[in-house]
Design an enzyme around this catalytic site. Structure first.
Site, short mmCIF file in Angstrom:
data_model
loop_
_atom_site.label_atom_id
_atom_site.label_comp_id
_atom_site.label_asym_id
_atom_site.label_seq_id
_atom_site.Cartn_x
_atom_site.Cartn_y
_atom_site.Cartn_z
CG HIS A 97 -2.87 -0.94 -7.13
ND1 HIS A 97 -3.02 -0.27 -6.25
CD2 HIS A 97 -2.67 -2.40 -6.87
CE1 HIS A 97 -3.19 -1.10 -5.29
NE2 HIS A 97 -2.93 -2.47 -5.73
CD GLU A 145 -2.64 3.07 -5.92
OE1 GLU A 145 -3.59 2.26 -6.29
OE2 GLU A 145 -1.67 3.06 -5.29
NE ARG A 188 -4.28 -1.44 -0.04
CZ ARG A 188 -4.48 -2.67 -0.79
NH1 ARG A 188 -3.55 -2.87 -1.44
NH2 ARG A 188 -5.44 -3.29 -0.52
#
Length: 305
Positions: free
Chosen positions: A266, A247, A218
């Site tokens: 991602h 993000e 993360r």
């Protein structure tokens, strides 16, 4: 036959097929013994689904990261909860190793080069790596690194559990020591209040000047401003980031322009890779539940993952 409800609706065809493959019957939420919730960050939707399925004793969540649900306080302790722990470990570990090797072998520089440059690069064969986290991604990384004879230190909360392929397992109190010996540092841990910002200026300064940081966990594990400074001033060799904070990373952010930073959006686990794996997990857990066997990917509500 086990009665299962899918939410939110309309359910995706692959999810219905996974339920049927598990020998279960699809029913409306009020009749369900099991709820399979497929929206990874919809906390309000999960709260509604739980109200509609009051008799569902087990709830399956889609992704490994469940911090949004934990923060929202919707994980009812009277139910059993499972998530996508380990479902996506293989493709994510593969991606993490690709980022590390690309960085250590100077590929970002080589790709941009327009002239024949001096030799360089670091090999992970007989090198050293540190992995933060002790779950499925770590286990897969250990398997990938074993043929390279990489000496791996794992940093995790529980140090009494051995991990096949790890030279040592240490607690967070020895984090900086573990960082200081590694050619590559992999972040593969859950996001909790304790691990938020775990890679800050002090941690980055503890790393070797040639070492690469790889984050497939993360974005909030890393203090972004500290990372920008570390990359700019040469505290570390570089960073491979599949996740960022914020993000998505905004256009024009400083990280985009740094030559020693590789960013992927991602995609360590894409939907095309992940959905078949998630379907297999749903089917497996339904069969286990019906047989009274332990479920895979149990959530530790106290730990928050």
């Amino acid at each position: 036959m086990l009665r299962v409800a899918l939410a939110p609706t309309p359910a995706r065809p692959w999810a219905a097929a996974a339920v049927e493959a598990g020998g279960a019957q699809l029913v409306d939420p009020p009749e369900a013994e099991v709820l399979i919730f497929m929206a990874p960050d919809d906390t309000d939707g999960l709260a509604r689904a739980l109200k509609e399925a009051p008799d569902a004793k087990w709830v399956q969540l889609p992704w490994a990261g469940i911090e949004a649900f934990v923060t929202a306080g919707v994980l009812d302790p009277s139910r059993t909860w499972t998530c996508g722990k380990g479902v996506y470990a293989e493709p994510v570990a593969e991606h993490a190793l690709a980022l590390a090797l690309a960085g250590l072998r100077d590929l970002p520089q080589r790709i941009r080069a327009t002239t024949w440059e001096a030799q360089g690069g670091v090999s992970l064969y007989d090198g050293k790596a540190t992995i933060l986290g002790g779950g499925g991604i770590t286990e897969c990384l250990l398997q990938l690194l074993r043929p390279m004879r990489t000496e791996v230190t794992v940093v995790r909360r529980e140090t009494t559990v051995s991990l096949n392929g790890a030279a040592r397992v240490v607690g967070p109190d020895l984090l900086h020591d573990a960082l200081g010996t590694a050619d590559a540092v992999f972040l593969a841990l859950a996001l909790t209040p304790e691990t938020t910002g775990i890679i800050d200026a002090a941690a980055l300064r503890a790393m070797e000047p040639h070492a690469w940081l790889v984050n497939v966990a993360r974005g909030a594990h890393v203090v972004t401003d500290d990372l920008v400074r570390a990359l700019t001033e040469g505290w570390i060799g570089g960073a491979g980031l599949d996740v960022t904070d914020p993000e998505p990373l905004p256009d024009g952010h400083r990280l985009w322009s740094l030559p020693n930073c590789i960013i992927t959006p991602h995609t360590a686990n894409s939907q095309e890779m992940g959905l078949p794996l998630l379907a297999k997990r749903v089917t497996e857990n339904l069969r286990r539940y019906a047989a009274g066997e332990p479920l895979v990917g149990l959530v530790d509500l106290d730990a928050g993952y």
